[in-house]
Design an enzyme around this catalytic site. Structure first.
Site, short mmCIF file in Angstrom:
data_model
loop_
_atom_site.label_atom_id
_atom_site.label_comp_id
_atom_site.label_asym_id
_atom_site.label_seq_id
_atom_site.Cartn_x
_atom_site.Cartn_y
_atom_site.Cartn_z
N HIS A 87 0.88 -1.17 0.00
CA HIS A 87 0.00 0.00 0.00
C HIS A 87 0.92 1.22 0.00
O HIS A 87 1.52 1.55 1.01
CB HIS A 87 -0.87 -0.07 1.26
N CYS B 61 -4.12 10.56 5.28
CA CYS B 61 -4.33 10.02 6.63
C CYS B 61 -4.57 11.21 7.56
O CYS B 61 -3.81 12.17 7.54
CB CYS B 61 -3.10 9.23 7.08
#
Ligand code: ZN
Length: 311
Positions: free
Chosen positions: A208, A241
């Site tokens: 990822h 994030c």
């Protein structure tokens, strides 16, 4: 026969967790339906975080059930803890992805507990999964900030490898090595991911990557070299994030498919259909930053379409 490589769309989860627009459930499902029609075989459709933490995922149950009803692809969801896992399993999702951070400080910021506490939680999630009625739910285990952390800085490589081994031993069906904040480089990927693939044996390892500093696709190439064949990516390079400032941008799905196809892998994806979907998703998200070269420049005339033999 070309070897398969899997590009997993995480746009409806990672891609939209930081955007200003709360997408309607129907639009999220349109995204899934059209991505699946374009040949994407796995989609992380939502996240089972508390809605008060990330309002974008207030419809997690509805999206999960809607995605299962669509069929044609494996729908998964991110779960940050046992409660999230229980909610996700109750919807009937065939796969859930748990994530903890190799960086203690990122883990504390993200889920307010130490990495060791998160590991213990994973054990409870495995037990919950094993006891759940119905078909066995596949359990992915992600290691966030595996290549460094915006809060803590360096993350010891040994610690990342140790976490991968412990997640595998605890019952993960796949380990996902995540560069949450875009700090990784190809040398690190070869070392860390290479060591993990050796350490976990036959267990699949996925990656990822975020393209925050422009090394996302270089890292894909490095991961391919050490045997990884599954990659998370987000349409239009969306993503970020909440606790990693400036960490925008998953690797772009279209560019990742293009790279893998050019490297000789079969992704099964119709890139033109994917680019058309990307433009629609862009229109849903005014004011966001999008990235990706294929959508901007178009496919080269020399591109070999899936299913079309080379001349
Ligand atoms: Zn991410």
């Amino acid at each position: 026969m070309r070897e398969r490589a899997c590009v997993r769309e995480v746009g409806p989860r990672d891609g939209i967790q930081m955007v200003r627009t709360v997408l309607a459930t129907e639009r999220k499902l349109t995204w899934c339906r059209r991505a699946a029609k374009a040949g994407i075989r796995e989609i992380e459709v939502t996240s089972f975080v508390p809605a008060k933490v990330v309002p974008q995922f207030g419809d997690a149950e509805a999206v999960a059930r809607g995605a299962i009803a669509l069929g044609g692809f494996t729908a998964s969801a991110l779960v940050p803890n046992l409660k999230g896992a229980a909610r996700a399993i109750a919807t009937g999702l065939p796969r859930i992805n748990y994530v903890l951070s190799a960086s203690e400080e990122h883990n504390l910021a993200n889920v307010r507990r130490t990495t060791e506490e998160s590991l213990a939680d994973f054990g409870r999630i495995v037990a919950l999964r094993n006891a759940a009625p119905g078909p066995r739910v596949t359990l992915g285990a992600g290691i966030a900030t595996a290549f460094g952390c915006t809060i803590q800085g360096a993350v010891p490589e040994k610690r990342v490898i140790e976490l991968a081994i412990r997640l595998a031993e605890a019952g993960a069906d796949e380990v996902i090595v995540a560069d949450t904040v875009g700090y990784g480089d190809p040398g690190q990927v070869r070392r860390i991911v290479g060591d993990i693939t050796k350490a976990v044996g036959k267990l699949p390892v996925a990656c990822h990557f975020h393209d925050t500093r422009g090394l996302g696709l270089a890292n894909v190439t490095a991961a391919i070299e050490v045997g990884v064949r599954a990659f998370d990516a987000s349409l239009a390079g969306l993503g970020g994030c909440p606790f990693a400032p400036g960490a925008t941008g998953n690797i772009d799905t279209e560019d990742t498919v293009f790279l893998l196809e050019q490297l000789g892998f079969d992704t099964g994806v119709d890139l033109e259909a994917l680019v058309a979907l990307r433009h629609e998703v862009e229109a849903w998200l005014p004011g966001e930053r999008f990235s990706g070269a294929i959508a901007r420049a178009g496919l080269p005339k020399t591109y070999r379409r899936p299913g079309v033999a080379a001349p």
